[in-house]
Write an enzyme that holds these catalytic residues in place. Structure first.
Site, PDB file in Angstrom:
ATOM      1  CB  VAL A   1      42.048  90.531  30.224  1.00 61.09           C
ATOM      2  CG1 VAL A   1      42.931  90.833  29.034  1.00 61.09           C
ATOM      3  CG2 VAL A   1      41.600  91.837  30.888  1.00 61.09           C
ATOM      4  CE  LYS A   2      37.910  91.645  34.646  1.00 60.65           C
ATOM      5  NZ  LYS A   2      38.779  92.546  33.883  1.00 60.65           N
ATOM      6  CB  THR A   3      37.067  83.783  34.066  1.00 63.83           C
ATOM      7  OG1 THR A   3      37.791  84.372  35.136  1.00 63.83           O
ATOM      8  CG2 THR A   3      37.179  82.275  34.113  1.00 63.83           C
TER       9      THR A   3
END
Ligand SMILES: Cc1ncc(COP(=O)(O)O)c(C=O)c1O
Length: 409
Positions: free
Chosen positions: A185-187
Site C-alpha cells: 500500500v505504498k506510493t
C-alpha cells in the site's frame, strides 16, 4: 498510497524476465541469470530518481529501518527520539537493535514537534527519527539544527512519503540515512520491500553487509565471502525487485495524478469554514497521497466519522486516533512492554517510562484529524461527488452542534 492501483503489463514483463531465468535470488548464479539483475537495476534507478549516492534494497521498510539503525551504530543504551504518530514499525525497528524509543509529541504538521524533541534530549540520545507521515514531511531544517547542536544522527523514516521533497531534495536523502517502504500500500510497491538511502559510503557498505548475514560481497564465491560482523537475512528477492522496477518508472505519473486529484478535493473541502488543514513545512514538496484535515473539536470529529459511516462514505478516510496501529493511544503492547522474549532490564525500564507519558498536545491534534487517501483512479466527477458528500456530512453535524460546543480546543 496506491501504486498497486496502476498495475499492468509493465510489472508482468519485469517479473517474467526473472521467471524465465529461474534465478529468484539477488546474489550469485552469474551464469544462469543471463544478465538479469533486477535488484541492482532497481537500486541504480532509486539513486537516479531520488538523488542519493547509495541505495540498499531490503525485504521491507521495517527491515530497512533496522538495517539503517545497525549501520549507523545505534544499539543498546541509546535513545532514539521519534513521534507519537507513526506506524508501529518505527518503534519495532528501534527495539530490534536494543535501543530505547523515546516518543514525543507531534505538532499540526503531524510529524515531530521540534520543541518537544529539544525537551526530550538526554545524555543517552543518539538519534532523531522524524517520520514523514501521510505523504508530507517534517520540518527537517529545525531537526537538522538540533542534530548539529547535539551531535546526533538524523534518520528519516520516509516510508510513507516516497516522492515528497523538502526544499528541492527528496525526503529520505537529507539525513544521515533514510528509508522507504515498498509494501503493497505504498506510493510505489514491490509487493513487499524497502530501501535504505544514504550519501555515506561507509553506512552503505554496512547496510549491504548487514542485510545479507554480514557477507562482505568481495568476491564471486559466496562461500568464500568474509563476515566482518554479524548480520541477518533482510534481503529482497529478484521477483519483488522486478515489480519495483516497473513501478519506479511510473512514479512521476503517479505523483502527477495524486497532485491533481489532491488539489481538486482540497478545493472542495476548503469551502467548509470549520475545516483547517495540516501544516506542510514545504507545500510544494507534498507527495499528496493524503489530505489531512482538522475539525474544531473531538466531539464534532467523532460525529462526522459516525455520519460518514452511516452514509457509507467512510472508506478511504482514516481517523488515526482510534486506529490500533498508528497512534500511541492504542499501543497497549508497547506501553506494557509485552514481548515474546525478555528485554534487557534497562531497556524495559526506559521503554515503560518513555511511552507511558502524557501526550495531551498530540491527543488534541489527533482527536480532531481525519486523513483522506487520494486514489489514482478517481475521475473528476467522482472527486466532485466524494467531496460534496463529505462536505454535506460535515455541514449536517456542524449545524446540529450547539454554538458553545463548536469552540476549538
Ligand atoms: C511510517 C512507516 N514506517 C515503516 C513502515 C514499515 O514498512 P513495511 O510495511 O514495508 O515493513 C511503514 C509501513 O506502513 C510505515 O508506514
Amino acid at each position: 498510497m496506491p501504486g498497486f492501483e496502476l498495475w499492468g503489463a509493465e510489472e508482468r514483463k519485469e517479473v517474467n524476465d526473472v521467471l524465465e531465468t529461474g534465478i529468484l535470488m539477488r546474489y550469485g548464479f552469474d551464469g544462469p541469470r543471463r544478465g538479469v539483475w533486477k535488484s541492482k537495476e532497481l537500486e541504480k534507478a532509486i539513486c537516479e530518481t531520488f538523488g542519493t549516492k547509495h541505495a540498499q534494497l531490503t525485504s521491507s521498510g521495517t527491515s530497512a529501518l533496522t538495517t539503517a539503525m545497525a549501520s549507523l551504530g545505534i544499539g543498546a543504551g541509546d535513545e532514539v527520539i521519534m513521534p507519537s504518530f507513526t506506524f508501529v514499525a518505527s518503534f519495532e525497528a528501534v527495539l530490534s537493535v536494543g535501543a530505547t524509543p523515546v516518543l514525543v509529541d507531534i505538532d499540526e504538521s503531524l510529524t515531530l514537534d521540534p520543541e518537544a524533541v529539544r525537551t526530550a534530549i538526554t545524555h543517552k540520545t543518539k538519534c532523531i527519527m522524524p517520520v514523514h507521515m501521510c505523504g508530507s514531511m517534517a520540518d527537517l531544517d529545525a531537526l537538522q539544527t538540533i542534530c548539529n547542536e547535539h551531535d546526533l544522527i538524523l534518520l528519516e523514516d520516509a516510508c510513507q512519503s516516497i516522492g515528497a521533497t523538502y526544499k528541492g531534495k527528496h525526503v529520505g536523502t537529507i539525513g544521515d540515512a533514510g528509508t522507504f517502504s515498498f509494501d503493497f500500500v505504498k506510493t510505489i510497491t514491490c509487493g513487499e520491500g524497502g530501501v535504505v538511502l544514504t550519501n555515506d559510503a561507509s553506512v552503505y557498505s554496512k547496510c549491504d553487509q548487514y542485510q545479507d548475514h554480514g557477507h562482505d560481497h568481495m568476491g564471486a564465491d559466496r562461500g568464500a565471502d568474509l563476515h566482518p560482523y554479524l548480520g541477518y537475512n533482510y534481503r529482497i528477492s529478484e521477483l519483488h525487485a522486478a515489480v519495483g522496477l516497473a513501478q519506479i518508472r511510473k512514479l512521476k505519473k503517479f505523483l502527477e495524478i495524486q497532485k491533481k486529484n489532491h488539489e481538486a478535493l482540497k478545493n472542495i473541502l476548503a469551502q467548509v469554514p470549520e475545516i483547517s488543514f495540516r501544516t506542510i513545512p514545504d507545500p510544494a514538496g507534498d507527495s499528496c497521497t493524503f489530505i489531512s484535515w482538522f475539525l474544531p473539536t473531538e466531539e464534532i470529529t467523532r460525529s462526522v466519522i459516525n455520519e460518514m459511516k452511516t452514509q457509507n462514505i467512510l472508506a478511504g478516510n482514516f481517523y488515526w486516533y482510534d486506529n490500533n496501529w498508528h497512534y500511541i493511544r492504542k499501543w497497549d503492547h508497547l506501553k506494557a512492554s509485552t514481548s515474546l522474549h525478555a528485554f534487557a532490564p534497562e531497556l524495559k525500564r526506559g521503554l515503560i517510562e518513555n511511552v507511558n507519558k502524557d501526550f495531551t498536545p498530540s491527543d488534541a491534534i489527533m482527536s480532531r484529524c481525519i486523513s483522506t487517501s487520494i486514489s489514482l483512479l478517481w475521475t473528476e466527477q467522482q472527486i466532485q461527488e466524494k467531496g460534496e458528500k463529505i462536505v454535506s456530512a460535515i455541514k449536517k453535524i456542524v449545524t446540529a452542534t450547539p454554538q458553545s460546543l463548536k469552540v476549538k480546543v
